[in-house]
Design a protein around this motif. Structure first.
Motif, PDB file in Angstrom:
ATOM      1  N   PRO A 152       0.882  -1.313   0.041  1.00  0.00           N
ATOM      2  CA  PRO A 152       0.004   0.144   0.087  1.00  0.00           C
ATOM      3  C   PRO A 152       0.812   1.156   0.026  1.00  0.00           C
ATOM      4  O   PRO A 152       1.977   1.439   0.326  1.00  0.00           O
ATOM      5  CB  PRO A 152      -0.634  -0.181   1.352  1.00  0.00           C
ATOM      6  CG  PRO A 152       0.083  -0.958   2.389  1.00  0.00           C
ATOM      7  CD  PRO A 152       0.662  -1.952   1.207  1.00  0.00           C
ATOM      8  N   PHE A 153       0.260   2.410  -0.576  1.00  0.00           N
ATOM      9  CA  PHE A 153       0.871   3.630  -0.413  1.00  0.00           C
ATOM     10  C   PHE A 153       0.519   4.226   0.865  1.00  0.00           C
ATOM     11  O   PHE A 153      -0.641   3.881   1.560  1.00  0.00           O
ATOM     12  CB  PHE A 153       0.644   4.587  -1.564  1.00  0.00           C
ATOM     13  CG  PHE A 153      -0.504   4.824  -2.053  1.00  0.00           C
ATOM     14  CD1 PHE A 153      -1.155   5.931  -1.570  1.00  0.00           C
ATOM     15  CD2 PHE A 153      -1.105   3.895  -2.887  1.00  0.00           C
ATOM     16  CE1 PHE A 153      -2.558   6.403  -2.023  1.00  0.00           C
ATOM     17  CE2 PHE A 153      -2.383   4.010  -3.319  1.00  0.00           C
ATOM     18  CZ  PHE A 153      -3.218   5.418  -3.047  1.00  0.00           C
ATOM     19  N   ILE A 154       1.204   5.212   1.602  1.00  0.00           N
ATOM     20  CA  ILE A 154       0.500   5.749   2.774  1.00  0.00           C
ATOM     21  C   ILE A 154       0.206   6.957   2.682  1.00  0.00           C
ATOM     22  O   ILE A 154       1.076   7.997   1.910  1.00  0.00           O
ATOM     23  CB  ILE A 154       1.962   5.805   3.837  1.00  0.00           C
ATOM     24  CG1 ILE A 154       2.518   4.255   4.063  1.00  0.00           C
ATOM     25  CG2 ILE A 154       1.729   6.264   5.324  1.00  0.00           C
ATOM     26  CD1 ILE A 154       1.655   3.216   4.387  1.00  0.00           C
ATOM     27  N   ILE A 155      -0.715   7.385   3.353  1.00  0.00           N
ATOM     28  CA  ILE A 155      -1.318   8.775   3.339  1.00  0.00           C
ATOM     29  C   ILE A 155      -1.341   9.472   4.579  1.00  0.00           C
ATOM     30  O   ILE A 155      -1.655   8.652   5.523  1.00  0.00           O
ATOM     31  CB  ILE A 155      -2.649   8.854   2.454  1.00  0.00           C
ATOM     32  CG1 ILE A 155      -3.298  10.141   2.286  1.00  0.00           C
ATOM     33  CG2 ILE A 155      -3.569   7.957   3.306  1.00  0.00           C
ATOM     34  CD1 ILE A 155      -4.577  10.399   1.404  1.00  0.00           C
ATOM     35  N   GLN A 156      -0.968  10.677   4.656  1.00  0.00           N
ATOM     36  CA  GLN A 156      -1.343  11.516   5.846  1.00  0.00           C
ATOM     37  C   GLN A 156      -2.019  12.938   5.531  1.00  0.00           C
ATOM     38  O   GLN A 156      -1.616  13.650   4.737  1.00  0.00           O
ATOM     39  CB  GLN A 156      -0.129  11.855   6.630  1.00  0.00           C
ATOM     40  CG  GLN A 156      -0.434  12.684   7.914  1.00  0.00           C
ATOM     41  CD  GLN A 156       0.754  13.053   8.894  1.00  0.00           C
ATOM     42  OE1 GLN A 156       2.192  12.297   8.555  1.00  0.00           O
ATOM     43  NE2 GLN A 156       0.738  13.912   9.610  1.00  0.00           N
ATOM     44  N   TRP A 157      -3.426  12.840   6.130  1.00  0.00           N
ATOM     45  CA  TRP A 157      -4.178  14.014   5.598  1.00  0.00           C
ATOM     46  C   TRP A 157      -3.635  15.177   6.363  1.00  0.00           C
ATOM     47  O   TRP A 157      -3.254  14.981   7.786  1.00  0.00           O
ATOM     48  CB  TRP A 157      -5.639  13.684   5.921  1.00  0.00           C
ATOM     49  CG  TRP A 157      -6.164  12.513   5.016  1.00  0.00           C
ATOM     50  CD1 TRP A 157      -6.253  11.307   5.114  1.00  0.00           C
ATOM     51  CD2 TRP A 157      -6.722  12.832   3.615  1.00  0.00           C
ATOM     52  NE1 TRP A 157      -6.850  10.515   4.292  1.00  0.00           N
ATOM     53  CE2 TRP A 157      -7.088  11.415   3.177  1.00  0.00           C
ATOM     54  CE3 TRP A 157      -7.009  13.814   2.739  1.00  0.00           C
ATOM     55  CZ2 TRP A 157      -7.600  11.081   1.735  1.00  0.00           C
ATOM     56  CZ3 TRP A 157      -7.531  13.632   1.469  1.00  0.00           C
ATOM     57  CH2 TRP A 157      -7.706  12.331   1.225  1.00  0.00           C
ATOM     58  N   ASP A 158      -3.898  16.426   5.790  1.00  0.00           N
ATOM     59  CA  ASP A 158      -3.453  17.433   6.625  1.00  0.00           C
ATOM     60  C   ASP A 158      -4.471  17.928   7.696  1.00  0.00           C
ATOM     61  O   ASP A 158      -3.968  18.708   8.835  1.00  0.00           O
ATOM     62  CB  ASP A 158      -3.139  18.847   5.576  1.00  0.00           C
ATOM     63  CG  ASP A 158      -2.132  18.471   4.830  1.00  0.00           C
ATOM     64  OD1 ASP A 158      -1.159  17.822   4.998  1.00  0.00           O
ATOM     65  OD2 ASP A 158      -1.767  19.281   3.781  1.00  0.00           O
ATOM     66  N   ASP A 159      -5.693  17.578   7.632  1.00  0.00           N
ATOM     67  CA  ASP A 159      -6.733  17.579   8.714  1.00  0.00           C
ATOM     68  C   ASP A 159      -6.763  16.220   9.383  1.00  0.00           C
ATOM     69  O   ASP A 159      -6.689  15.283   8.822  1.00  0.00           O
ATOM     70  CB  ASP A 159      -8.176  17.995   8.106  1.00  0.00           C
ATOM     71  CG  ASP A 159      -8.099  19.572   7.294  1.00  0.00           C
ATOM     72  OD1 ASP A 159      -7.377  20.158   7.828  1.00  0.00           O
ATOM     73  OD2 ASP A 159      -8.818  19.508   6.442  1.00  0.00           O
ATOM     74  N   ASP A 160      -7.119  16.582  10.744  1.00  0.00           N
ATOM     75  CA  ASP A 160      -7.278  15.216  11.557  1.00  0.00           C
ATOM     76  C   ASP A 160      -8.599  14.504  11.327  1.00  0.00           C
ATOM     77  O   ASP A 160      -9.447  15.070  10.397  1.00  0.00           O
ATOM     78  CB  ASP A 160      -7.192  15.398  12.981  1.00  0.00           C
ATOM     79  CG  ASP A 160      -8.103  16.407  13.561  1.00  0.00           C
ATOM     80  OD1 ASP A 160      -9.454  16.183  12.994  1.00  0.00           O
ATOM     81  OD2 ASP A 160      -7.994  16.997  14.293  1.00  0.00           O
ATOM     82  N   ASP A 161      -8.791  13.313  11.580  1.00  0.00           N
ATOM     83  CA  ASP A 161      -9.765  12.294  11.335  1.00  0.00           C
ATOM     84  C   ASP A 161     -11.120  12.865  11.647  1.00  0.00           C
ATOM     85  O   ASP A 161     -12.108  13.038  10.782  1.00  0.00           O
ATOM     86  CB  ASP A 161      -9.592  11.028  11.895  1.00  0.00           C
ATOM     87  CG  ASP A 161      -8.820  10.184  11.134  1.00  0.00           C
ATOM     88  OD1 ASP A 161      -8.116  10.674  10.346  1.00  0.00           O
ATOM     89  OD2 ASP A 161      -8.160   8.919  11.602  1.00  0.00           O
ATOM     90  N   GLU A 162     -11.292  13.592  12.890  1.00  0.00           N
ATOM     91  CA  GLU A 162     -12.364  14.019  13.436  1.00  0.00           C
ATOM     92  C   GLU A 162     -12.902  15.065  12.320  1.00  0.00           C
ATOM     93  O   GLU A 162     -14.252  15.256  12.161  1.00  0.00           O
ATOM     94  CB  GLU A 162     -12.529  14.290  14.752  1.00  0.00           C
ATOM     95  CG  GLU A 162     -13.903  14.582  15.349  1.00  0.00           C
ATOM     96  CD  GLU A 162     -15.171  13.283  15.205  1.00  0.00           C
ATOM     97  OE1 GLU A 162     -16.183  13.824  14.950  1.00  0.00           O
ATOM     98  OE2 GLU A 162     -14.516  12.421  14.934  1.00  0.00           O
ATOM     99  N   LYS A 163     -12.130  16.080  12.025  1.00  0.00           N
ATOM    100  CA  LYS A 163     -12.418  17.372  11.194  1.00  0.00           C
ATOM    101  C   LYS A 163     -13.009  16.777  10.036  1.00  0.00           C
ATOM    102  O   LYS A 163     -13.730  17.180   9.424  1.00  0.00           O
ATOM    103  CB  LYS A 163     -11.410  18.246  11.215  1.00  0.00           C
ATOM    104  CG  LYS A 163     -11.630  19.560  10.210  1.00  0.00           C
ATOM    105  CD  LYS A 163     -10.368  20.275  10.268  1.00  0.00           C
ATOM    106  CE  LYS A 163     -10.737  21.644   9.453  1.00  0.00           C
ATOM    107  NZ  LYS A 163      -9.514  22.635   9.235  1.00  0.00           N
ATOM    108  N   ARG A 164     -12.227  15.744   9.410  1.00  0.00           N
ATOM    109  CA  ARG A 164     -12.486  15.323   8.024  1.00  0.00           C
ATOM    110  C   ARG A 164     -13.838  14.651   8.134  1.00  0.00           C
ATOM    111  O   ARG A 164     -14.761  14.952   7.196  1.00  0.00           O
ATOM    112  CB  ARG A 164     -11.375  14.193   7.660  1.00  0.00           C
ATOM    113  CG  ARG A 164     -10.036  14.882   7.224  1.00  0.00           C
ATOM    114  CD  ARG A 164      -9.240  13.822   6.954  1.00  0.00           C
ATOM    115  NE  ARG A 164      -9.597  13.095   5.840  1.00  0.00           N
ATOM    116  CZ  ARG A 164      -9.665  11.677   5.892  1.00  0.00           C
ATOM    117  NH1 ARG A 164      -9.361  11.029   6.969  1.00  0.00           N
ATOM    118  NH2 ARG A 164     -10.152  11.055   4.870  1.00  0.00           N
ATOM    119  N   ARG A 165     -14.086  13.776   9.155  1.00  0.00           N
ATOM    120  CA  ARG A 165     -15.494  13.146   9.135  1.00  0.00           C
ATOM    121  C   ARG A 165     -16.560  14.349   9.264  1.00  0.00           C
ATOM    122  O   ARG A 165     -17.539  13.944   8.518  1.00  0.00           O
ATOM    123  CB  ARG A 165     -15.582  12.258  10.364  1.00  0.00           C
ATOM    124  CG  ARG A 165     -16.786  11.363  10.638  1.00  0.00           C
ATOM    125  CD  ARG A 165     -16.773  10.618  11.751  1.00  0.00           C
ATOM    126  NE  ARG A 165     -15.920   9.493  11.794  1.00  0.00           N
ATOM    127  CZ  ARG A 165     -14.844   9.342  12.288  1.00  0.00           C
ATOM    128  NH1 ARG A 165     -14.364  10.226  13.231  1.00  0.00           N
ATOM    129  NH2 ARG A 165     -14.186   8.226  12.263  1.00  0.00           N
TER     130      ARG A 165
END
Length: 270
Positions: free
Chosen positions: A144-157
């Motif tokens: 797999p490739f690895i991803i780190q979103w600039d926003d945290d999980d709760e903000k994205r949800r």
């Protein structure tokens, strides 16, 4: 290693926008994603909480082919497959991509990145993230490739719920992870457990696939590695395409069924 989570499975398609209606016939909710400006690609998305399927297409195939693609990247895989429709790769999510890069290098993998990227949504807003690619030089099944979103999980949800992306699937249905066709499920699972710091779950025999399946536990979508017991679906996939992801699994569906869509199997269980 920092704990990884399942992020998304990529199904490459000639026309992702048309696939939204096909998924609706299977009671799967999907939406337009947006454009990866300057990279020649665009997508549609189907979310199951923060785990999702990305339906990726190209708006400028020459741009994709002529661009310098990172080694072990998803786009390199798509080009090597000559833009064949079907499941291509998946991404695991992390909160510390630099630590993953360091540990992968220490484990002897060739690593590229992290690379900063972004996508413009249909409403004009921009979402951004970083990607890390890694692998062995002689690997058959791509990591797999690895991803780190600039926003945290709760903000994205919260944001995805407000935009109508999350929360519209058929009641009770959940994404349960991808299945990969591999020559040796035991050895592949052992290797991926080392690289991704995952633990095994109970293996099983899949009569429909005529395959032995090893499973690694990954929050948001377990990984199923199927090796053939003889002639059948998995052996045919290996003969035609080599070691690849080929099936998306769902639980909590209204009926047990498997649907073939654009070189991908969508497997539903009650």
């Amino acid at each position: 290693m920092v704990q990884l989570q399942f992020d998304h499975l990529v199904h490459f398609l000639d026309k992702p926008e048309d696939f939204i209606a096909e998924l609706k016939e299977q009671n799967i909710h999907a939406v337009d994603g947006g454009v990866h400006e300057g990279r020649g690609t665009y997508n549609a998305l189907s979310y199951f909480d923060l785990s999702y399927l990305e339906f990726l297409g190209t708006y400028d195939r020459d741009l994709v082919k002529n661009a310098k693609q990172a080694h072990h990247s998803m786009m390199e895989t798509i080009i090597d497959a000559d833009f064949r429709e079907g499941f291509i790769r998946f991404a695991s999510r992390t909160t510390d991509i630099e630590v993953v890069a360091k540990e992968w290098r220490e484990k002897g993998l060739t690593v590229s990145g992290p690379h900063p990227l972004y996508r413009k949504r249909p409403d004009g807003s921009v979402i951004s993230w970083r990607l890390l690619f890694g692998g062995e030089e002689n690997d058959s099944l791509k990591l797999p490739f690895i991803i780190q979103w600039d926003d945290d999980d709760e903000k994205r949800r919260i944001e995805q719920i407000e935009q109508g992306v999350i929360g519209h699937q058929q009641l009770g249905i959940e994404f349960a992870g991808p299945t990969f066709a591999v020559k040796d499920s035991v050895e592949t699972a052992k290797k991926w457990a080392l690289y991704l710091d995952l633990v095994s779950k109970a293996s099983y025999e899949d009569k429909e696939l005529n395959a032995h399946v090893e499973v690694l536990a990954l929050h948001g979508g377990d990984l199923h590695f199927a090796s053939p017991n003889g002639d059948g679906i998995v052996q045919s996939i290996l003969d035609e395409h080599g070691e690849v992801p080929f099936q998306a699994n769902f639980v909590g569906a209204s009926e047990d069924k498997t649907v073939e869509l654009h070189n991908g199997r969508y497997h539903f269980k009650k």
